[in-house]
Design a protein around this motif. Structure first.
Motif, PDB file in Angstrom:
ATOM      1  N   CYS A 176     -18.026  28.733  10.040  1.00 63.60           N
ATOM      2  CA  CYS A 176     -18.271  30.090  10.526  1.00 63.60           C
ATOM      3  C   CYS A 176     -19.781  30.324  10.473  1.00 63.60           C
ATOM      4  N   CYS A 177     -20.288  31.103  11.425  1.00 63.83           N
ATOM      5  CA  CYS A 177     -21.739  31.258  11.535  1.00 63.83           C
ATOM      6  C   CYS A 177     -22.066  32.685  11.963  1.00 63.83           C
ATOM      7  N   GLY A 178     -23.090  33.283  11.360  1.00 60.88           N
ATOM      8  CA  GLY A 178     -23.521  34.618  11.749  1.00 60.88           C
ATOM      9  C   GLY A 178     -24.019  34.662  13.180  1.00 60.88           C
ATOM     10  N   ASP A 179     -23.989  35.854  13.763  1.00 59.37           N
ATOM     11  CA  ASP A 179     -24.384  36.035  15.163  1.00 59.37           C
ATOM     12  C   ASP A 179     -25.899  36.192  15.306  1.00 59.37           C
ATOM     13  N   ASP A 180     -26.663  35.204  14.871  1.00 60.29           N
ATOM     14  CA  ASP A 180     -28.113  35.265  15.025  1.00 60.29           C
ATOM     15  C   ASP A 180     -28.683  33.852  14.888  1.00 60.29           C
ATOM     16  N   ALA A 181     -29.936  33.696  15.332  1.00 60.52           N
ATOM     17  CA  ALA A 181     -30.557  32.375  15.360  1.00 60.52           C
ATOM     18  C   ALA A 181     -30.754  31.796  13.961  1.00 60.52           C
ATOM     19  N   ALA A 182     -31.147  32.630  13.002  1.00 57.82           N
ATOM     20  CA  ALA A 182     -31.374  32.126  11.641  1.00 57.82           C
ATOM     21  C   ALA A 182     -30.098  31.537  11.062  1.00 57.82           C
ATOM     22  N   GLY A 232     -29.723  29.443  19.851  1.00 59.00           N
ATOM     23  CA  GLY A 232     -31.129  29.094  19.706  1.00 59.00           C
ATOM     24  C   GLY A 232     -31.429  28.486  18.350  1.00 59.00           C
ATOM     25  N   GLY A 233     -30.777  28.999  17.302  1.00 58.12           N
ATOM     26  CA  GLY A 233     -30.972  28.457  15.963  1.00 58.12           C
ATOM     27  C   GLY A 233     -30.376  27.074  15.802  1.00 58.12           C
ATOM     28  N   LEU A 234     -29.244  26.812  16.440  1.00 61.93           N
ATOM     29  CA  LEU A 234     -28.639  25.476  16.395  1.00 61.93           C
ATOM     30  C   LEU A 234     -29.600  24.455  17.012  1.00 61.93           C
ATOM     31  N   TYR A 235     -30.172  24.816  18.149  1.00 58.55           N
ATOM     32  CA  TYR A 235     -31.134  23.925  18.807  1.00 58.55           C
ATOM     33  C   TYR A 235     -32.363  23.704  17.923  1.00 58.55           C
ATOM     34  N   GLY A 274     -27.673  30.295  12.808  1.00 60.34           N
ATOM     35  CA  GLY A 274     -27.411  29.072  13.552  1.00 60.34           C
ATOM     36  C   GLY A 274     -28.183  27.889  12.983  1.00 60.34           C
ATOM     37  N   GLN A 275     -29.438  28.109  12.641  1.00 57.79           N
ATOM     38  CA  GLN A 275     -30.243  27.026  12.074  1.00 57.79           C
ATOM     39  C   GLN A 275     -29.693  26.604  10.710  1.00 57.79           C
ATOM     40  N   ALA A 276     -29.332  27.586   9.879  1.00 56.99           N
ATOM     41  CA  ALA A 276     -28.780  27.268   8.567  1.00 56.99           C
ATOM     42  C   ALA A 276     -27.460  26.520   8.697  1.00 56.99           C
ATOM     43  N   CYS A 277     -26.646  26.901   9.683  1.00 59.35           N
ATOM     44  CA  CYS A 277     -25.359  26.240   9.903  1.00 59.35           C
ATOM     45  C   CYS A 277     -25.574  24.787  10.322  1.00 59.35           C
ATOM     46  N   LEU A 278     -26.538  24.557  11.200  1.00 58.44           N
ATOM     47  CA  LEU A 278     -26.816  23.188  11.649  1.00 58.44           C
ATOM     48  C   LEU A 278     -27.286  22.318  10.484  1.00 58.44           C
ATOM     49  N   GLU A 279     -28.131  22.888   9.640  1.00 57.66           N
ATOM     50  CA  GLU A 279     -28.594  22.136   8.464  1.00 57.66           C
ATOM     51  C   GLU A 279     -27.413  21.760   7.570  1.00 57.66           C
ATOM     52  N   GLN A 280     -26.445  22.688   7.432  1.00 56.18           N
ATOM     53  CA  GLN A 280     -25.260  22.416   6.609  1.00 56.18           C
ATOM     54  C   GLN A 280     -24.395  21.328   7.234  1.00 56.18           C
TER      55      GLN A 280
END
Length: 340
Positions: A218-224, A252-255, A226-232
């Motif tokens: 699950c991931c919050g609806d924002d770029a930050a 954008g955060g995933l990218y 997304g980035q934290a989720c990708l790192e996880q």
């Protein structure tokens, strides 16, 4: 300026003016012209409340649309814009209510005071008390989404299960064996949001069919977020080579997370999911995605609601859309070299 002043200047009764404005009963042509001349001279425009009392219609539709977090996402704003534009084509205004449950005061005012002729409900949950309440009292509504028991409800839906399944099969066909799923925020999943649950069902089903190794997030609806989720994702399984996302706002955060991890898209890592076309095209490389037809869905919802208002006894109608995946530049064959 009011009806009393018009009646006084035209030399007729208030009730005659009211009847002439509403058209409920005929008045003589001479009287009608006399009243119309006064109205033209005074520049009188009946307000919305007067029109509603006269003809039983407010010419206003309610859009019940709770933001998932503290802001509307780009896709949600697309939906709002599409509904407003479609309603205007029918000469209707739109009143926005951010109600999540039918006990919200905003929701109660909207309906209890009959401020709107009908309502379009967004962010549907599998068990949605707003839909149940409106169906129970016979208030005209159309849901954008499907509850667990859609019988008797007019609706426009996106087949999230089929769309996410198609994304998984697309990745598996290119040799990806370890895939992550990035869903909407956890609180929405817990609250029973239909799209989050049906998307997860589609991912789980397709992954099982293809024998894939998968993890879901699950991931919050924002770029930050997304980035934290990708790192996880990469921490949990560095060999993950692709992801499917339902979370456009986190894209954008995933990218960014992939870039910081040194993963090139699509050479080292493939990304796909469900997103509105114009948002899928704002990232680089452009996202291979099942494009959400927000404009079409908003238009269909308004058309269904107008149809329901004009034909109160009509049987419920539904539109379930499953657009094909638009192949862009974010997916490619699984790398054959060693994992990073």
């Amino acid at each position: 300026m009011n009806i009393g002043e018009i009646a006084k200047r035209a030399g007729v009764s208030r009730s005659t003016v009211s009847v002439a404005l509403s058209g409920k009963r005929p008045v003589s042509e001479d009287t009608r012209l006399k009243i119309q001349r006064v109205i033209d001279e005074l520049g009188y425009r009946p307000n919305a409340s007067a029109r509603a009392l006269a003809n039983g219609r407010t010419s206003t539709l309610g859009l019940v649309f709770p933001p998932a977090g503290n802001h509307y996402t780009g896709m949600q704003l697309d939906f709002i814009g599409s509904v407003v534009e479609a309603a205007a084509a029918h000469d209707y205004d739109v009143l926005l209510s951010p109600s999540g449950v039918d006990s919200d005061r905003s929701f109660q005012r909207l309906l209890g005071e009959r401020r709107v002729d009908g309502a379009i409900l967004m962010e549907i949950r599998l068990e949605d008390d707003r839909v149940e309440h409106l169906n129970a009292v016979g208030f005209p509504c159309v849901a954008i989404g499907r509850t667990a028991h859609p019988e008797g409800t007019w609706s426009v839906g996106l087949d999230h299960t089929a769309l996410v399944e198609a994304c998984v099969h697309h990745l598996a066909d290119m040799g990806h064996r370890r895939i992550a799923f990035v869903n909407r925020p956890e609180q929405l999943l817990r609250a029973g949001y239909e799209s989050a649950h049906r998307g997860l069902d589609g991912f789980t089903k397709a992954a099982a069919e293809r024998g894939l190794t998968v993890r879901t997030y699950c991931c919050g609806d924002d770029a930050a977020s997304g980035q934290a989720c990708l790192e996880q994702i990469l921490y949990d399984d560095p060999a993950t080579s692709a992801l499917v996302t339902m979370n456009e706002a986190a894209l954008g955060g995933l990218y960014r997370g992939l870039a910081q991890a040194g993963r090139h898209v699509p050479r080292d890592f493939s990304v796909t999911g469900v997103a509105a076309g114009r948002w899928a095209e704002t990232v680089t490389p452009q996202l291979t995605a099942a494009d959400v037809p927000a404009e079409q869905m908003g238009r269909l919802a308004v058309d269904l609601l107008i149809e329901r208002l004009d034909h109160p006894d009509a049987a419920p109608r539904h539109h379930l859309l499953a657009p094909p995946i638009s192949l862009r530049s974010s997916t490619g064959p699984a790398a054959t070299g060693p994992a990073h």
